[in-house]
Write a protein that holds these residues in place. Structure first.
Motif, PDB file in Angstrom:
ATOM      1  N   ARG A 103      -5.638   9.424  -3.525  1.00 32.98           N
ATOM      2  CA  ARG A 103      -4.524   9.123  -2.630  1.00 32.98           C
ATOM      3  C   ARG A 103      -4.949   9.211  -1.169  1.00 32.98           C
ATOM      4  O   ARG A 103      -4.325   8.601  -0.302  1.00 32.98           O
ATOM      5  N   ALA A 104      -6.015   9.964  -0.904  1.00 30.66           N
ATOM      6  CA  ALA A 104      -6.482  10.104   0.484  1.00 30.66           C
ATOM      7  C   ALA A 104      -6.942   8.772   1.041  1.00 30.66           C
ATOM      8  O   ALA A 104      -6.607   8.403   2.172  1.00 30.66           O
ATOM      9  N   SER A 105      -7.728   8.011   0.254  1.00 31.42           N
ATOM     10  CA  SER A 105      -8.218   6.717   0.734  1.00 31.42           C
ATOM     11  C   SER A 105      -7.079   5.717   0.895  1.00 31.42           C
ATOM     12  O   SER A 105      -7.077   4.898   1.823  1.00 31.42           O
ATOM     13  N   VAL A 106      -6.084   5.792  -0.012  1.00 36.44           N
ATOM     14  CA  VAL A 106      -4.934   4.890   0.093  1.00 36.44           C
ATOM     15  C   VAL A 106      -4.114   5.222   1.332  1.00 36.44           C
ATOM     16  O   VAL A 106      -3.665   4.336   2.058  1.00 36.44           O
ATOM     17  N   SER A 107      -3.924   6.515   1.603  1.00 31.75           N
ATOM     18  CA  SER A 107      -3.183   6.917   2.801  1.00 31.75           C
ATOM     19  C   SER A 107      -3.919   6.505   4.065  1.00 31.75           C
ATOM     20  O   SER A 107      -3.297   6.080   5.053  1.00 31.75           O
ATOM     21  N   LYS A 108      -5.254   6.605   4.048  1.00 30.51           N
ATOM     22  CA  LYS A 108      -6.036   6.174   5.210  1.00 30.51           C
ATOM     23  C   LYS A 108      -5.896   4.675   5.434  1.00 30.51           C
ATOM     24  O   LYS A 108      -5.778   4.212   6.579  1.00 30.51           O
ATOM     25  N   ALA A 109      -5.895   3.909   4.340  1.00 30.48           N
ATOM     26  CA  ALA A 109      -5.687   2.465   4.458  1.00 30.48           C
ATOM     27  C   ALA A 109      -4.307   2.154   5.017  1.00 30.48           C
ATOM     28  O   ALA A 109      -4.128   1.232   5.820  1.00 30.48           O
ATOM     29  N   LEU A 110      -3.324   2.947   4.615  1.00 27.24           N
ATOM     30  CA  LEU A 110      -1.955   2.775   5.119  1.00 27.24           C
ATOM     31  C   LEU A 110      -1.897   3.013   6.620  1.00 27.24           C
ATOM     32  O   LEU A 110      -1.268   2.250   7.366  1.00 27.24           O
TER      33      LEU A 110
ATOM     34  N   ILE B  53       0.840  -1.206   0.000  1.00 26.19           N
ATOM     35  CA  ILE B  53       0.000   0.000   0.000  1.00 26.19           C
ATOM     36  C   ILE B  53       0.870   1.249   0.000  1.00 26.19           C
ATOM     37  O   ILE B  53       0.546   2.259  -0.638  1.00 26.19           O
ATOM     38  N   PHE B  54       1.988   1.202   0.723  1.00 26.51           N
ATOM     39  CA  PHE B  54       2.920   2.340   0.756  1.00 26.51           C
ATOM     40  C   PHE B  54       3.457   2.636  -0.645  1.00 26.51           C
ATOM     41  O   PHE B  54       3.534   3.799  -1.070  1.00 26.51           O
ATOM     42  N   LEU B  55       3.844   1.593  -1.371  1.00 23.17           N
ATOM     43  CA  LEU B  55       4.332   1.779  -2.740  1.00 23.17           C
ATOM     44  C   LEU B  55       3.226   2.291  -3.654  1.00 23.17           C
ATOM     45  O   LEU B  55       3.479   3.076  -4.574  1.00 23.17           O
ATOM     46  N   GLU B  56       1.991   1.867  -3.383  1.00 20.27           N
ATOM     47  CA  GLU B  56       0.860   2.292  -4.213  1.00 20.27           C
ATOM     48  C   GLU B  56       0.565   3.774  -4.048  1.00 20.27           C
ATOM     49  O   GLU B  56       0.117   4.433  -5.001  1.00 20.27           O
ATOM     50  N   THR B  57       0.819   4.321  -2.854  1.00 22.16           N
ATOM     51  CA  THR B  57       0.556   5.750  -2.626  1.00 22.16           C
ATOM     52  C   THR B  57       1.430   6.636  -3.511  1.00 22.16           C
ATOM     53  O   THR B  57       1.049   7.748  -3.861  1.00 22.16           O
TER      54      THR B  57
END
Length: 316
Positions: free
Chosen positions: A220-227, A209-213
């Motif tokens: 990117r907000a939802s990905v950062s929240k998942a992280l 997930i970190f690489l995906e951000t």
């Protein structure tokens, strides 16, 4: 003799005071967080939209598991504090449920991390097992896996010759059923395997997930929240793993703090067994804006303020 009697009386009163203090520390925390967990479960049950998300279903399952873990753990704690003895046939189910729910906690953390991974990388074509209508397959699998250790524990159980399962009263502790060296070795190996697998899963999902951000330009907000959620899963796993460091922590406390030996297991129990369960509703539930809004409406004190605010808006 009067001096000896007086000394024994002081020791007994000091021990009773210590027990009262420990109970008075555990019970209020237990009641507060049980209320929070039950409030969240009531919120889930009252709003069907939460059942359309695998993440919320897994979170509700974690709350149920933590509730069972808290109930059995605190009940066993009170029995030990009160020196209540009863037959193994009544003690065994409590120990089984307590061990199974404890083993289930890291597995749920791994499942929740994988759910975030699936949601990020397969938003439109999720695997069937991770869809809300089929997530019960994952939940059932986690529960069956978590029951392996206590089941084998009971199979390997070797009681003393003078202990009768149906009639001999014993203090309900894990040591009563865990007297064999083979049991201890198996338990250490299984716990190490459980937590190693979960740690690898959480680390893997975090890295992906970190690489995906850094790749995604949109959402990117939802990905950062998942992280951030995965990081919190790792933090809670670390707290749970501390429960297996009892021998080390007890030795360090004895060397650096002049406490009585009988108080050290309680400190370990409160910090590394109860506290991670207490943090579950705070770490996950109160971070979710939608869940928090519904919880406020369900609370009597907040509901009156919300109704008053709505009425003042209507009058304006």
């Amino acid at each position: 003799m009067p001096n000896l009697t007086e000394f024994q009386g002081n020791a007994t009163s000091s021990k009773n005071l210590s027990i009262i203090v420990k109970v008075c520390v555990v019970i209020p925390f237990f009641c507060i967080f049980l209320y929070c967990i039950l409030l969240m479960l009531h919120t889930f049950a009252s709003h069907k939209q939460f059942f359309d998300s695998s993440r919320y279903i897994l979170f509700a399952y974690m709350l149920v598991n933590d509730t069972l873990q808290l109930l059995t753990s605190v009940l066993l704690f009170l029995f030990v504090m009160g020196s209540v003895n009863f037959a193994i046939v009544f003690c065994a189910p409590l120990l089984f449920l307590s061990t199974a729910t404890f083993q289930n906690s890291p597995l749920i953390l791994a499942a929740m991390s994988l759910e975030r991974y699936v949601a990020i990388f397969y938003p439109l074509h999720r695997p069937i097992s991770w869809r809300p209508e089929r997530i019960w397959v994952i939940i059932l699998s986690l529960w069956l896996i978590s029951c392996v250790l206590p089941t084998v524990d009971f199979i390997l159980m070797r009681l003393k010759a003078d202990v009768d399962v149906l009639s001999t009263p014993v203090l309900c502790k894990t040591a009563v059923l865990n007297s064999s060296p083979i049991q201890t070795l198996f338990k250490v190996a299984m716990n190490g395997l459980f937590f190693a697998v979960v740690a690898v899963v959480i680390f893997f999902t975090y890295i992906r997930i970190f690489l995906e951000t850094h790749k995604m330009r949109q959402d990117r907000a939802s990905v950062s929240k998942a992280l951030h959620t995965v990081v919190l899963h790792g933090f809670q796993l670390l707290l749970s793993m501390m429960a297996f460091t009892f021998p080390v922590t007890e030795s360090l406390i004895v060397l650096h703090v002049s406490w009585l030996q009988e108080h050290i297991p309680f400190i370990n129990y409160f910090c590394f067994v109860l506290l991670p369960r207490f943090l579950s509703p705070l770490i996950y539930g109160l971070r979710d804006e939608s869940l928090k809004a519904h919880m406020k409406r369900a609370m009597p004190c907040c509901k009156s303020q919300i109704d008053l605010h709505k009425a003042s808006k209507t009058m304006k």
